[in-house]
Design an enzyme around this catalytic site. Structure first.
Site, PDB file in Angstrom:
ATOM      1  N   TYR A  21       0.788  -1.237   0.000  1.00 49.47           N
ATOM      2  CA  TYR A  21       0.000   0.000   0.000  1.00 49.47           C
ATOM      3  C   TYR A  21       0.820   1.287   0.000  1.00 49.47           C
ATOM      4  O   TYR A  21       0.434   2.265   0.628  1.00 49.47           O
ATOM      5  CB  TYR A  21      -0.981   0.030   1.190  1.00 49.47           C
ATOM      6  CG  TYR A  21      -1.558  -1.306   1.544  1.00 49.47           C
ATOM      7  CD1 TYR A  21      -2.193  -2.094   0.581  1.00 49.47           C
ATOM      8  CD2 TYR A  21      -1.482  -1.805   2.841  1.00 49.47           C
ATOM      9  CE1 TYR A  21      -2.728  -3.337   0.904  1.00 49.47           C
ATOM     10  CE2 TYR A  21      -2.015  -3.041   3.177  1.00 49.47           C
ATOM     11  CZ  TYR A  21      -2.627  -3.812   2.204  1.00 49.47           C
ATOM     12  OH  TYR A  21      -3.154  -5.038   2.530  1.00 49.47           O
ATOM     13  N   HIS A  22       1.894   1.343  -0.765  1.00 44.67           N
ATOM     14  CA  HIS A  22       2.721   2.551  -0.785  1.00 44.67           C
ATOM     15  C   HIS A  22       3.014   3.033  -2.208  1.00 44.67           C
ATOM     16  O   HIS A  22       4.171   3.271  -2.556  1.00 44.67           O
ATOM     17  CB  HIS A  22       4.041   2.290  -0.042  1.00 44.67           C
ATOM     18  CG  HIS A  22       3.867   1.859   1.379  1.00 44.67           C
ATOM     19  ND1 HIS A  22       4.752   1.023   2.024  1.00 44.67           N
ATOM     20  CD2 HIS A  22       2.890   2.159   2.284  1.00 44.67           C
ATOM     21  CE1 HIS A  22       4.335   0.812   3.258  1.00 44.67           C
ATOM     22  NE2 HIS A  22       3.211   1.493   3.440  1.00 44.67           N
ATOM     23  N   PRO A  23       1.993   3.223  -3.062  1.00 47.81           N
ATOM     24  CA  PRO A  23       2.257   3.694  -4.425  1.00 47.81           C
ATOM     25  C   PRO A  23       2.630   5.175  -4.443  1.00 47.81           C
ATOM     26  O   PRO A  23       2.013   5.988  -3.763  1.00 47.81           O
ATOM     27  CB  PRO A  23       0.921   3.445  -5.138  1.00 47.81           C
ATOM     28  CG  PRO A  23      -0.110   3.574  -4.049  1.00 47.81           C
ATOM     29  CD  PRO A  23       0.550   3.015  -2.816  1.00 47.81           C
TER      30      PRO A  23
END
Length: 536
Positions: free
Chosen positions: A473-475
């Site tokens: 969850y770190h785009p």
């Protein structure tokens, strides 16, 4: 309607921008958010993140899917993103991590002038209200409440002992003098007062307290269709309900690494071939829009637990959770206040990693007091626990584009996971270390059967990674700031070649930082908000 500033997206960055810009009573600000207010119990109770992250049903969650990933056996990945005021800070594990100081020095080297570590540290301090008090590394008076976990589980303490036995030394502050080591994460959580134990999302910290200001208008459940333009100037936005809003000064995109490039593309700003492929008239050719997508690919192993002092989706486990919820409502304490990802570690996949003498790890662990399988979309009744490993600075680069020209459609997301073989090599090395930690003696009292066991060979490990790994969850990076031809904005977030249009969110990052991205995103919005209106 007309405002000085229109902010598109009420997530971590948008909440900060709306609150800080509206501190000036001489300007009017409109914040537009597609989701709700982010005030309900599911958001406030930390443990209930499990009910939102799966996207089944999509509560406060865009629940995006990726394009098929050749590196992951052709699977379509899952990309949960927050859909409420507070954005993904309303559905995350609340972990407060900044990354490594060298990450920001690298940004400056890549053309993001003024984003080196010494320049960004004051903005971290400005945002932070840390229960530990003020120091050279922490702020005590900022709106974002940060504190230590109140009651970490005994198994988390045992996991930290297992890390120490595997040459991962203790570290009581990942945001202090050094990042490497193992410890308990600090969390963005109210640590005193009547809201003690509740999640402190960016909305709770910034925009909820500001919503009574007469110069701030907050539109929830409203969606931007496109930016309106007069030549190369942004003049406002058109909503999907047909309503037009005009911006006297600036339109500020805070829709994140997926939403901000999508809005630019829908407005005719981006690579010409992408726009023409979907019948969008080219208003401003900007080849870097949607490029440079980076994300942390994550591999998880899980075990059934012999003890019941963890989380389990079974009758006894659910009864424990019910009791914990009642305790949390009374006191703000206990299991319901847990981030679930209680323990963590930063470490290197091999000695002498960067040759610089800097202690800059390339791997991160998250230890979770429950079974996490496919983003909680594959449920198991057993009590259990899990550990994640991700490669912090992936070499793979993906992209964000359009599926079609309809603003209601999701963006096309292609992280291109494992497209660079260096990422698989580092992830396998990290998985081997993680397996040793999880098999260490301190965890023996809890250790039941492992989910998805394999024969231990490199071929089997690689097959399991390709079969099950996905985002943590770190785009970032899809509207990269810089000075070169592929940069989308300048270091202040102003879109190259345009007037009155700015981006202020994680899409600006030239390179993914070594850690969770919420705290850096809030820092970036603090810095950019302070600079708006000053000469550039």
């Amino acid at each position: 309607m007309e405002f000085d500033y229109i902010i598109c997206g009420g997530g971590s960055a948008g909440s900060v921008m709306a609150a800080r810009l509206s501190e000036n009573p001489g300007v009017t600000v409109c914040l537009i958010e597609a989701g709700g207010t982010g005030r309900d119990l599911l958001v406030r109770a930390p443990a209930l993140v499990a009910a939102m992250v799966s996207g089944r049903p999509p509560i406060h969650n865009w629940a995006f899917r990726t394009a098929p990933q050749p590196g992951l056996d052709g699977r379509r990945g899952f990309q949960p993103r927050g859909k409420a005021l507070g954005g993904s800070s309303a559905i995350n594990a609340m972990l407060y991590v900044r990354g490594h100081p060298a990450d920001y020095d690298e940004w400056a080297e890549l053309g993001a002038d003024g984003w080196d570590w010494q320049s960004v540290l004051p903005w971290f301090l400005r945002a932070e209200g840390n229960a530990r008090g003020a120091s050279a590394f922490h702020g005590a008076h900022g709106p974002l409440q940060v504190g230590d976990q109140q009651h970490p589980r005994a198994i988390t303490r045992a996991w930290l002992q297992a890390c120490a036995e595997n040459q991962i030394p203790p570290n009581d502050d990942f945001n202090g003098p050094r990042q490497a080591g193992s410890g308990l994460y600090q969390v963005t959580q109210f640590h005193d007062g009547p809201r003690r134990g509740e999640r402190c999302s960016a909305a709770a910290a910034y925009v909820h307290p500001a919503m009574s200001r007469p110069n701030l208008t907050v539109l929830t459940r409203a969606r931007v269709a496109r930016i309106t333009l007069e030549g190369k100037r942004a003049t406002g936005v058109l909503l999907t309900n047909g309503k037009a809003l005009r911006a006297r000064s600036e339109v500020v995109l805070c829709a994140g690494a997926f939403g901000s490039p999508q809005l630019l593309l829908l407005s005719g700003i981006g690579p010409e071939d992408e726009l023409r492929a979907h019948g969008v008239p080219v208003a401003h050719a900007l080849p870097g829009v949607g490029q440079n997508l980076q994300d942390h690919l994550d591999y998880t192993i899980s075990y059934r637990s012999l003890r019941r002092d963890v989380v389990g989706l079974n009758p006894r486990g659910l009864m424990r959770m019910l009791k914990a919820g009642l305790r949390w409502r009374r006191t703000g304490e206990g299991l319901f206040a847990s981030p679930m990802a209680e323990g963590g570690a930063f470490l290197s996949s091999r000695p002498g990693l960067d040759g610089s003498g800097l202690d800059r790890p390339d791997l991160q662990f998250h230890f979770v007091i429950g079974i996490v399988d496919d983003h909680m979309r594959r449920l198991h009744a057993a009590d259990g626990y899990s550990c994640h490993v991700c490669v912090l600075r992936p070499a793979s680069r993906g992209s964000v584009g359009l599926l079609d020209a309809r603003p209601e459609s999701p963006p096309r997301i292609d992280p291109a996971f494992l497209s660079d073989p260096a990422d698989l090599s580092a992830l396998m090395a990290g998985a081997r270390i993680m397996e040793r930690v999880m098999e260490a003696p301190p965890l023996a009292p809890w250790r039941g059967g492992r989910l998805y066991p394999h024969d231990g060979s490199d071929a089997a490990l690689e097959a399991d990674i390709r079969a099950r790994a996905d985002t943590i969850y770190h785009p970032v990076g899809t509207c990269r700031m810089g000075r070169d031809d592929m940069a989308v904005t300048d270091p202040e977030g102003r879109v190259h070649g345009m007037t009155g249009l700015r981006v202020a969110d994680a899409s600006l990052m030239p390179r993914l930082i070594g850690g969770n991205t919420n705290a850096p995103t809030i820092m970036m919005a603090e810095r950019i908000a302070a600079g708006i209106g000053t000469p550039g």
